[in-house]
Design a protein around this motif. Structure first.
Motif, PDB file in Angstrom:
ATOM      1  N   ALA A 129       0.835  -1.208   0.000  1.00  0.00           N
ATOM      2  CA  ALA A 129       0.000   0.000   0.000  1.00  0.00           C
ATOM      3  C   ALA A 129       0.870   1.259   0.000  1.00  0.00           C
ATOM      4  N   SER A 130       1.920   1.238   0.813  1.00  0.00           N
ATOM      5  CA  SER A 130       2.797   2.407   0.898  1.00  0.00           C
ATOM      6  C   SER A 130       3.570   2.603  -0.403  1.00  0.00           C
ATOM      7  N   ALA A 131       4.038   1.481  -0.966  1.00  0.00           N
ATOM      8  CA  ALA A 131       4.835   1.555  -2.194  1.00  0.00           C
ATOM      9  C   ALA A 131       3.990   2.082  -3.360  1.00  0.00           C
ATOM     10  N   LEU A 132       2.687   1.822  -3.308  1.00  0.00           N
ATOM     11  CA  LEU A 132       1.806   2.302  -4.372  1.00  0.00           C
ATOM     12  C   LEU A 132       1.653   3.826  -4.293  1.00  0.00           C
ATOM     13  N   LEU A 133       1.582   4.348  -3.074  1.00  0.00           N
ATOM     14  CA  LEU A 133       1.492   5.812  -2.932  1.00  0.00           C
ATOM     15  C   LEU A 133       2.786   6.463  -3.428  1.00  0.00           C
ATOM     16  N   VAL A 134       3.914   5.821  -3.127  1.00  0.00           N
ATOM     17  CA  VAL A 134       5.206   6.339  -3.600  1.00  0.00           C
ATOM     18  C   VAL A 134       5.243   6.296  -5.129  1.00  0.00           C
ATOM     19  N   GLY A 135       4.816   5.147  -5.682  1.00  0.00           N
ATOM     20  CA  GLY A 135       4.788   5.001  -7.138  1.00  0.00           C
ATOM     21  C   GLY A 135       3.943   6.085  -7.777  1.00  0.00           C
ATOM     22  N   GLY A 136       2.859   6.456  -7.125  1.00  0.00           N
ATOM     23  CA  GLY A 136       1.983   7.507  -7.647  1.00  0.00           C
ATOM     24  C   GLY A 136       2.684   8.841  -7.752  1.00  0.00           C
ATOM     25  N   THR A 137       3.442   9.195  -6.728  1.00  0.00           N
ATOM     26  CA  THR A 137       4.125  10.486  -6.763  1.00  0.00           C
ATOM     27  C   THR A 137       5.258  10.458  -7.797  1.00  0.00           C
ATOM     28  N   ILE A 138       5.949   9.321  -7.907  1.00  0.00           N
ATOM     29  CA  ILE A 138       6.984   9.198  -8.946  1.00  0.00           C
ATOM     30  C   ILE A 138       6.345   9.293 -10.336  1.00  0.00           C
ATOM     31  N   GLN A 139       5.200   8.641 -10.484  1.00  0.00           N
ATOM     32  CA  GLN A 139       4.464   8.698 -11.756  1.00  0.00           C
ATOM     33  C   GLN A 139       4.113  10.152 -12.098  1.00  0.00           C
ATOM     34  N   ALA A 140       3.637  10.892 -11.088  1.00  0.00           N
ATOM     35  CA  ALA A 140       3.279  12.298 -11.299  1.00  0.00           C
ATOM     36  C   ALA A 140       4.505  13.084 -11.773  1.00  0.00           C
ATOM     37  N   VAL A 141       5.646  12.818 -11.135  1.00  0.00           N
ATOM     38  CA  VAL A 141       6.891  13.482 -11.531  1.00  0.00           C
ATOM     39  C   VAL A 141       7.224  13.147 -12.990  1.00  0.00           C
ATOM     40  N   ASN A 142       7.144  11.861 -13.337  1.00  0.00           N
ATOM     41  CA  ASN A 142       7.505  11.455 -14.698  1.00  0.00           C
ATOM     42  C   ASN A 142       6.585  12.060 -15.750  1.00  0.00           C
ATOM     43  N   GLU A 143       5.282  12.088 -15.462  1.00  0.00           N
ATOM     44  CA  GLU A 143       4.332  12.665 -16.429  1.00  0.00           C
ATOM     45  C   GLU A 143       4.707  14.111 -16.737  1.00  0.00           C
ATOM     46  N   VAL A 144       5.094  14.833 -15.688  1.00  0.00           N
ATOM     47  CA  VAL A 144       5.402  16.252 -15.849  1.00  0.00           C
ATOM     48  C   VAL A 144       6.784  16.441 -16.486  1.00  0.00           C
ATOM     49  N   MET A 145       7.781  15.703 -15.999  1.00  0.00           N
ATOM     50  CA  MET A 145       9.147  15.933 -16.472  1.00  0.00           C
ATOM     51  C   MET A 145       9.350  15.411 -17.891  1.00  0.00           C
ATOM     52  N   GLU A 146       8.599  14.384 -18.273  1.00  0.00           N
ATOM     53  CA  GLU A 146       8.709  13.892 -19.648  1.00  0.00           C
ATOM     54  C   GLU A 146       7.728  14.609 -20.559  1.00  0.00           C
ATOM     55  N   GLU A 147       7.152  15.653 -20.017  1.00  0.00           N
ATOM     56  CA  GLU A 147       6.326  16.602 -20.768  1.00  0.00           C
ATOM     57  C   GLU A 147       5.128  15.971 -21.456  1.00  0.00           C
ATOM     58  N   ARG A 148       4.594  14.927 -20.835  1.00  0.00           N
ATOM     59  CA  ARG A 148       3.316  14.411 -21.335  1.00  0.00           C
ATOM     60  C   ARG A 148       2.176  15.285 -20.796  1.00  0.00           C
ATOM     61  N   PHE A 149       2.373  15.785 -19.563  1.00  0.00           N
ATOM     62  CA  PHE A 149       1.387  16.678 -18.949  1.00  0.00           C
ATOM     63  C   PHE A 149       2.103  17.884 -18.349  1.00  0.00           C
ATOM     64  N   GLU A 150       1.366  19.003 -18.297  1.00  0.00           N
ATOM     65  CA  GLU A 150       1.954  20.186 -17.654  1.00  0.00           C
ATOM     66  C   GLU A 150       2.034  20.007 -16.144  1.00  0.00           C
ATOM     67  N   HIS A 151       0.915  19.521 -15.589  1.00  0.00           N
ATOM     68  CA  HIS A 151       0.838  19.362 -14.137  1.00  0.00           C
ATOM     69  C   HIS A 151       0.347  17.947 -13.821  1.00  0.00           C
ATOM     70  N   ALA A 152       0.593  17.516 -12.583  1.00  0.00           N
ATOM     71  CA  ALA A 152       0.047  16.224 -12.167  1.00  0.00           C
ATOM     72  C   ALA A 152      -0.217  16.229 -10.672  1.00  0.00           C
ATOM     73  N   ALA A 153      -1.299  15.549 -10.291  1.00  0.00           N
ATOM     74  CA  ALA A 153      -1.657  15.458  -8.872  1.00  0.00           C
ATOM     75  C   ALA A 153      -1.706  14.003  -8.440  1.00  0.00           C
ATOM     76  N   ASN A 154      -1.134  13.733  -7.266  1.00  0.00           N
ATOM     77  CA  ASN A 154      -1.296  12.423  -6.634  1.00  0.00           C
ATOM     78  C   ASN A 154      -1.745  12.677  -5.193  1.00  0.00           C
ATOM     79  N   LEU A 155      -3.067  12.806  -5.013  1.00  0.00           N
ATOM     80  CA  LEU A 155      -3.569  13.218  -3.699  1.00  0.00           C
ATOM     81  C   LEU A 155      -3.393  12.135  -2.631  1.00  0.00           C
ATOM     82  N   GLY A 156      -3.081  10.913  -3.061  1.00  0.00           N
ATOM     83  CA  GLY A 156      -2.799   9.859  -2.081  1.00  0.00           C
ATOM     84  C   GLY A 156      -1.420  10.019  -1.452  1.00  0.00           C
ATOM     85  N   GLY A 157      -0.570  10.864  -2.052  1.00  0.00           N
ATOM     86  CA  GLY A 157       0.781  11.072  -1.511  1.00  0.00           C
ATOM     87  C   GLY A 157       0.807  12.234  -0.535  1.00  0.00           C
ATOM     88  N   GLY A 158       2.017  12.652  -0.182  1.00  0.00           N
ATOM     89  CA  GLY A 158       2.168  13.770   0.752  1.00  0.00           C
ATOM     90  C   GLY A 158       2.471  13.313   2.163  1.00  0.00           C
TER      91      GLY A 158
END
Lengths: 218, 392
Positions: free
Chosen positions: B103-132
């Motif tokens: 469960a914890s690793a999935l929340l981490v994966g979500g925030t990494i995914q959000a980073v990748n979406e933004v940094m690889e310029e597929r999306f301008e912004h990304a939210a992972n509200l399960g993280g933080g």
């Protein structure tokens, strides 16, 4: 906790025949306000403060550097009557002695041999540590009457909730008959512990809700 | 390929990060928010990206191996109580639960995914509200947090994209785990605005915590007085964020959106309203466009009034990110209210505007605002001096 536990072991000492100039440089480089003066075998013979040095240095209103004065040995300005601390002195005693004598630093010595230095700053750092926010925790202050057994009863509440206490202080309340027990407890959700304390009739001195007559005080 | 607007990282499995039915850190918060956004027509299937689990290697970017091993043992009920305590596990705050590692690793994966979406310029912004989960330490769980997704994702940002990262944490609790993770790193600026640690967990976050070594001056803290209201909170936040952006010139912003500074929150003593939670993402969004070519990643965080505060507060993050804030006026979708009104412990709100509950009059308001203004000045003193030097 003894002086040796909080003293700084590198006291940055100088020798009596070192020049005043060398003390000026060392104070600036290490940001020191006191330098103990020793003999070759570490025997403490004096102390100089930044004030002693300031008194001897050239005036800021004169552009003449008083080179010959800066070359004089430290023995010419050092104070030889030195208040020293023993490494096994209790920290609380050191603090009250420094306060009483209105001085800011003392060499730590055994048989007149220098082994360290304690300054007001070391004592303040110790105070910060004792007041204990170096581990993640919430603080609760409980006001209790000044009779025996209160601490044990309050602490039992934390035990019942399986909450670890990371530090605690007792200090007098403004009302003489009461004391404040200040606990730092290792939990983010202190609600249950506070509710139990209130159920048992204890007054929570902090955190307190101001009387707002509204829903936020729930 | 042109960049799409905003990605919402979510799947049902994220709701498995759940300590117990009575624990305040409830996954229902996330479900309520997603459901509200869908009912509003503000979240389409194309915008939702399902996260994957973070690998051990990724988690290891920040966490110690033996800690990860302990969490894995806890996952399968094989972690002895004594060992658990050494890792901050098995406490009332972070109890051990089945599959906690996954469960914890999935929340981490979500925030990494959000980073990748933004940094690889597929999306301008990304939210992972399960993280933080900003309290997690290298080798220890703390304050409801097992793995520190933001610290891991920022390490990932540093290693893979060499980006200068501004982390903005508006949770009412000090963002200690992320702060200490980058305390000596001049390429990661952390700003935490929170209720003072006088009483509140974790007790740190004083203005004197400014970073160390190379990282000195790259850590900012704004500890606000208990019972701080919108006006003072927002003034401190806006001024600090703008000046820090001008000074630091970030490449990307990671914002932590804990929503426990609200006056209804049961765990804290701040006294803001939803107005604050509408403005927080707006300013982060503006700054991302001004300094970072839009690059903005938002995560969730704390927030314990799950019915009256969280659904609207977190919706604002997504609505701001996807330029749909105009939808957030008037009545809340009926469909959403119908679905949840039976289950709600507190009466569900009817409108986006906060009409049912109002902040009571706070005595000492002028003193509180005055003290916060002073804290802001002291905290920003260092960069204001540096900026002056640079202009010379």
């Amino acid at each position: 906790m003894n002086a040796e536990d909080i003293m700084r072991r590198n006291a940055h000492p100088l020798k009596g025949d070192d020049t005043i100039e060398s003390a000026v440089d060392l104070m600036e480089k290490e940001r020191l306000r006191h330098i103990p003066i020793i003999e070759n075998d570490d025997t403490l013979i004096g102390i100089i403060s930044d004030r002693d040095v300031r008194d001897a240095r050239y005036s800021i209103f004169s552009d003449k550097r008083l080179d010959d004065i800066l070359q004089k040995p430290l023995t010419t300005i050092m104070k030889t009557e030195v208040f020293t601390v023993h490494p096994l002195d209790f920290v609380a005693d050191v603090a009250s002695m420094l306060s009483e004598k209105r001085i800011n630093a003392a060499p730590v010595a055994v048989d007149d041999k220098l082994i360290g230095m304690i300054t007001g700053r070391d004592l303040l750092d110790t105070l910060v540590q004792l007041m204990g926010a170096d581990q993640p925790s919430s603080q609760i202050e409980v006001k209790v009457s000044n009779v025996s057994g209160q601490l044990a009863d309050v602490a039992a509440v934390f035990k019942d909730h399986g909450i670890n206490v990371t530090s605690m202080l007792i200090y007098p309340d403004k009302q003489m008959a009461y004391q404040i027990l200040a606990f730092r407890i290792q939990t983010m959700d202190a609600r249950k512990a506070i509710a139990s304390l209130e159920d048992k009739g204890y007054e929570i001195a902090g955190p307190t809700m101001p009387d707002m007559g509204g829903p936020a005080s729930s | 390929m042109t960049r799409q607007h905003a990605a919402f990282i979510f799947n049902e499995k994220q709701l498995a990060y759940k300590f117990s039915d009575t624990h305040p850190f409830s996954p229902t918060r996330l479900r309520l928010t997603v459901d509200l956004l869908k009912s509003l027509g503000a979240l389409s299937a194309e915008e939702i990206i399902s996260p994957r689990k973070a690998t051990d290697e990724e988690i290891g970017l920040f966490h110690e191996k033996n800690y990860m091993e302990a969490v894995k043992k806890g996952s399968v009920g094989q972690l002895p109580a004594g060992t658990a305590a050494n890792y901050g596990l098995g406490t009332d705050d972070t109890p051990v639960f089945t599959d906690m590692h996954e469960a914890s690793a999935l929340l981490v994966g979500g925030t990494i995914q959000a980073v990748n979406e933004v940094m690889e310029e597929r999306f301008e912004h990304a939210a992972n509200l399960g993280g933080g989960l900003h309290h997690g330490f290298r080798g220890k769980a703390s304050g409801f947090c097992i793995y520190n997704d933001s610290a891991i994702a920022i390490r990932h940002l540093r290693e893979h994209y060499d980006a200068r990262v501004l982390y903005i944490d508006t949770d009412a609790h000090h963002g200690d785990g992320v702060q200490w993770a980058f305390y000596d790193d001049p390429n990661v600026m952390t700003l935490s605005i929170h209720e003072t640690g006088r009483y509140l967990f974790p007790g740190t976050g004083a203005i004197t915590e400014k970073g160390a070594g190379q990282g000195y001056g790259f850590t900012f803290n704004l500890p606000l007085e208990a019972f701080t209201e919108d006006e003072s909170f927002l003034a401190c936040y806006e001024i600090a964020v703008k000046e820090i952006c001008a000074f630091f010139q970030p490449d990307v912003i990671v914002s932590q959106n804990g929503a426990d500074a609200h006056f209804l929150d049961p765990l804290t003593h701040l006294a803001t309203t939803l107005k604050t939670f509408k403005m927080i993402p707006k300013i982060a969004h503006d700054m991302a466009h001004r300094y970072c070519n839009g690059k903005w990643i938002a995560v969730g965080g704390g927030g314990y009034d799950i019915w009256r505060v969280i659904p609207r507060a977190w919706s604002y993050v997504w609505l701001e990110m996807s330029d749909q804030t105009s939808l957030a006026t008037g009545a809340l979708p009926n469909e959403w209210r119908k679905r949840w009104s039976d289950k709600a412990v507190d009466p569900l709100p009817k409108y986006w505007e906060e009409v049912e509950n109002t902040v009571p009059d706070i005595p000492r308001r002028p003193e509180i605002n005055e003290k916060n203004a002073e804290t802001l000045d002291k905290s920003l003193y260092y960069i204001r001096r540096e900026m002056k030097e640079m202009q010379k």
